[in-house]
Write an enzyme that holds these catalytic residues in place. Structure first.
Site, PDB file in Angstrom:
ATOM      1  N   ARG A  80       7.443  -4.710   6.200  1.00  0.00           N
ATOM      2  CA  ARG A  80       8.343  -3.572   6.303  1.00  0.00           C
ATOM      3  C   ARG A  80       7.939  -2.733   7.518  1.00  0.00           C
ATOM      4  O   ARG A  80       6.816  -2.263   7.602  1.00  0.00           O
ATOM      5  CB  ARG A  80       8.278  -2.725   5.027  1.00  0.00           C
ATOM      6  CG  ARG A  80       9.144  -1.482   5.117  1.00  0.00           C
ATOM      7  CD  ARG A  80       8.963  -0.552   3.928  1.00  0.00           C
ATOM      8  NE  ARG A  80       9.593   0.726   4.252  1.00  0.00           N
ATOM      9  CZ  ARG A  80       9.034   1.909   4.098  1.00  0.00           C
ATOM     10  NH1 ARG A  80       7.807   2.013   3.610  1.00  0.00           N
ATOM     11  NH2 ARG A  80       9.673   3.000   4.425  1.00  0.00           N
ATOM     12  N   HIS A 124      12.299   6.567   9.599  1.00  0.00           N
ATOM     13  CA  HIS A 124      10.991   6.961   9.076  1.00  0.00           C
ATOM     14  C   HIS A 124      10.518   8.184   9.866  1.00  0.00           C
ATOM     15  O   HIS A 124       9.483   8.143  10.540  1.00  0.00           O
ATOM     16  CB  HIS A 124      10.004   5.800   9.175  1.00  0.00           C
ATOM     17  CG  HIS A 124       8.823   5.928   8.261  1.00  0.00           C
ATOM     18  ND1 HIS A 124       8.416   4.914   7.416  1.00  0.00           N
ATOM     19  CD2 HIS A 124       7.961   6.944   8.044  1.00  0.00           C
ATOM     20  CE1 HIS A 124       7.348   5.306   6.738  1.00  0.00           C
ATOM     21  NE2 HIS A 124       7.044   6.546   7.109  1.00  0.00           N
ATOM     22  N   GLU A 170      11.293   8.459   2.360  1.00  0.00           N
ATOM     23  CA  GLU A 170      10.668   9.684   1.860  1.00  0.00           C
ATOM     24  C   GLU A 170      11.373  10.951   2.359  1.00  0.00           C
ATOM     25  O   GLU A 170      10.753  11.874   2.876  1.00  0.00           O
ATOM     26  CB  GLU A 170       9.184   9.719   2.232  1.00  0.00           C
ATOM     27  CG  GLU A 170       8.365   8.675   1.499  1.00  0.00           C
ATOM     28  CD  GLU A 170       6.863   8.843   1.694  1.00  0.00           C
ATOM     29  OE1 GLU A 170       6.447   9.751   2.449  1.00  0.00           O
ATOM     30  OE2 GLU A 170       6.100   8.076   1.092  1.00  0.00           O
ATOM     31  N   ASN A 299       7.771   4.484  -3.033  1.00  0.00           N
ATOM     32  CA  ASN A 299       6.452   4.694  -2.421  1.00  0.00           C
ATOM     33  C   ASN A 299       5.595   5.406  -3.460  1.00  0.00           C
ATOM     34  O   ASN A 299       5.869   6.554  -3.819  1.00  0.00           O
ATOM     35  CB  ASN A 299       6.554   5.566  -1.170  1.00  0.00           C
ATOM     36  CG  ASN A 299       7.276   4.875  -0.024  1.00  0.00           C
ATOM     37  OD1 ASN A 299       7.668   3.718  -0.134  1.00  0.00           O
ATOM     38  ND2 ASN A 299       7.446   5.577   1.071  1.00  0.00           N
ATOM     39  N   TYR A 301       1.759   6.622  -4.671  1.00  0.00           N
ATOM     40  CA  TYR A 301       0.352   6.864  -4.383  1.00  0.00           C
ATOM     41  C   TYR A 301      -0.364   7.562  -5.537  1.00  0.00           C
ATOM     42  O   TYR A 301      -1.539   7.319  -5.776  1.00  0.00           O
ATOM     43  CB  TYR A 301       0.195   7.703  -3.106  1.00  0.00           C
ATOM     44  CG  TYR A 301       0.621   6.957  -1.871  1.00  0.00           C
ATOM     45  CD1 TYR A 301      -0.258   6.094  -1.232  1.00  0.00           C
ATOM     46  CD2 TYR A 301       1.905   7.097  -1.357  1.00  0.00           C
ATOM     47  CE1 TYR A 301       0.118   5.395  -0.095  1.00  0.00           C
ATOM     48  CE2 TYR A 301       2.299   6.395  -0.228  1.00  0.00           C
ATOM     49  CZ  TYR A 301       1.404   5.549   0.403  1.00  0.00           C
ATOM     50  OH  TYR A 301       1.797   4.843   1.519  1.00  0.00           O
ATOM     51  N   GLU A 378       5.704   1.164  -0.558  1.00  0.00           N
ATOM     52  CA  GLU A 378       4.378   1.597  -0.114  1.00  0.00           C
ATOM     53  C   GLU A 378       3.470   1.783  -1.333  1.00  0.00           C
ATOM     54  O   GLU A 378       3.894   2.346  -2.339  1.00  0.00           O
ATOM     55  CB  GLU A 378       4.413   2.936   0.644  1.00  0.00           C
ATOM     56  CG  GLU A 378       5.083   2.898   1.995  1.00  0.00           C
ATOM     57  CD  GLU A 378       5.044   4.242   2.705  1.00  0.00           C
ATOM     58  OE1 GLU A 378       4.142   5.062   2.410  1.00  0.00           O
ATOM     59  OE2 GLU A 378       5.920   4.479   3.551  1.00  0.00           O
TER      60      GLU A 378
END
Length: 478
Positions: A80, A124, A170, A299, A301, A378
């Site tokens: 990606r 992005h 995002e 994404n 985290y 991600e």
């Protein structure tokens, strides 16, 4: 739920890795590229760690064949990457920079020659500086047409070779830091402007998806959302309500619009009563309905934990951008929620909760609410890494992080989640926006720091070999 037997990952599962143009390419003014907002913002003193920027980054622009050869050696199934809008349209629209398109065309062909599926991210964060100066970028509806024109250009050129596309990356994180914390361009603090710009970004996303249906009818497209599932600190009803508020305001506000084409009722009423709601014009809701995605990019985290926040409570804290553990502060919205440390999980040196089970929780929540396939766009660990004298990096901490999250992915697949791929952030070390080069995420070490680009030598970390074995066994060998 506890399973006695686990499902296998699908045979065509996309084991991938990810990057973003500004964070890896460098070549900030090469071959006709225009300025992005980050080319300008990072030059303002005090905005980034030690004044670091992406002028050179890790020089992927000139070294992409070397990097893709490493991907081939790993056996990567997908990569990606993002296209830099001002590399294609130096002023955001108007004359096309053919040199920029040739670079991405060569990148795609190189990936395909190694049997690596290209996953192209349209945006992005690197909006052209020319559009920021002309009309404020995401604060003007004029960007809807300019973004659509840019996207259609890429659809026409690459739609025959690229099957998976990510529209906006995002949006929630980028615009929050642009208009709430002022840590990203345009670097202001204005909650009303935040919700207005966010609505315009929703419309641009929907228009880009609508056009995609015409130009790439056999492809798949979806936005990539930074999802941090909300937890209550305790079972006290006030904390549970604060958690519900947080899930609605920080997650469902975006996901409902992406997937259903409408805003969640409770947050919309709250914001409109306070004069903060977005301006919804005639035809907006219809466009949002037409622009629903084929899949949802996630994404992931960390999870975030919340407790009740009184009307005179916490509103804004300091984000940890130095890696000094414990320097991050609580944030919140008085009367809605405040963040607090979860005593049941550990944290990274950047104060991010390490919670692999939270990934499974998030995947289940998204699947139950939206019923869409999910691509993990991600997931990774940013930490201090050390290059040893023999050109090796012992990053067992990263292997443990990735292993625990992949294990939860397999449990989620067993739960019934339609998971189509998993992309590690990141393939090589990258510029970490505000955190410089010391916060390393890569499976491949790049020999540079904030003040010295050194020789930019690539070195395989131990996590490189671990991920190669994982891919080879389709997730069986962890």
């Amino acid at each position: 739920m506890i399973h006695q037997r686990l499902s296998s990952f699908p045979p065509n599962f996309l084991w991938g890795a990810a990057s973003a143009a500004y964070q890896v390419e460098g070549a900030w003014n090469a071959d006709g590229k225009g300025l992005s907002v980050w080319d300008v913002f990072t030059k303002i003193p005090g905005k980034t760690f030690k004044g670091s920027n992406g002028d050179v980054a890790v020089d992927h622009y000139h070294r992409f064949k070397e990097d893709i050869a490493l991907m081939g050696d790993m056996g990567l199934k997908a990569y990606r990457f993002s296209v830099s809008w001002p590399r294609v349209y130096p002023r955001g629209r108007g004359e096309i920079n053919e040199a920029g398109l040739r670079f991405y065309s060569a990148l795609i062909d190189e990936l395909l020659s190694h049997d690596i599926e290209p996953i192209l991210t349209l945006y992005h964060w690197d909006v052209p500086q020319a559009l920021m100066e002309e009309y404020g970028a995401w604060e003007s509806r004029r960007i809807i047409e300019d973004f659509d024109n840019y996207c259609v250009t890429l659809y026409r050129r690459f739609g025959d070779r690229v099957r998976y596309w990510v529209s906006l990356n995002e949006q929630n994180y980028n615009l929050h830091h642009g208009f709430i914390t002022s840590l990203h361009p345009p670097g202001v603090k204005d909650r009303k402007r935040f919700y207005e710009a966010n609505h315009i970004a929703f419309l641009a996303n929907a228009r880009a998806i609508e056009s995609f249906r015409q130009y790439v009818p056999t492809g798949s497209i979806g936005p990539s959302f930074a999802y941090s599932p909300a937890y209550p600190l305790t079972s006290h009803p006030d904390d549970v309500l604060a958690c519900d508020n947080a899930e609605a305001f920080t997650n469902e506000w975006w996901l409902d619009v992406y997937c259903w084409g409408k805003y969640p009722q409770v947050p919309l009423r709250y914001l409109c009563e306070r004069g903060l709601g977005p301006t919804i014009q005639e035809g907006d809701l219809e466009l949002l309905q037409r622009g629903r995605p084929d899949f949802l990019g996630v994404n992931y985290y960390q999870t975030l934990t919340y407790e009740a926040n009184p009307l005179d409570g916490v509103s804004e804290g300091t984000m940890n951008t130095t890696g000094q553990k414990g320097s991050g502060q609580e944030t919140g919205i008085p009367g809605l929620y405040r963040t607090t440390r979860n005593p049941h999980v550990t944290t990274s040196n950047w104060d991010w909760a390490i919670d692999p089970v939270g990934l499974r929780v998030g995947l289940r929540r998204v699947t139950s609410r939206y019923r869409l396939p999910i691509l993990i766009t991600e997931n990774g660990l940013g930490e201090f890494d050390v290059l040893d004298s023999d050109d090796t990096v012992n990053d067992e901490h990263r292997i443990a992080y990735l292993r625990s999250h992949v294990e939860q992915c397999r449990l989620a697949v067993t739960d019934g989640i339609d998971l189509i791929g998993y992309c590690v952030w990141s393939f090589t070390d990258v510029l970490s926006w505000l955190n410089g080069y010391q916060k390393r995420y890569g499976l491949v070490y790049v020999n540079r720091d904030e003040t010295d680009q050194r020789d930019l030598r690539r070195a395989r970390k131990r996590s490189f070999y671990w991920y190669r074995d994982l891919i080879r066994t389709n997730g069986q060998n962890m």
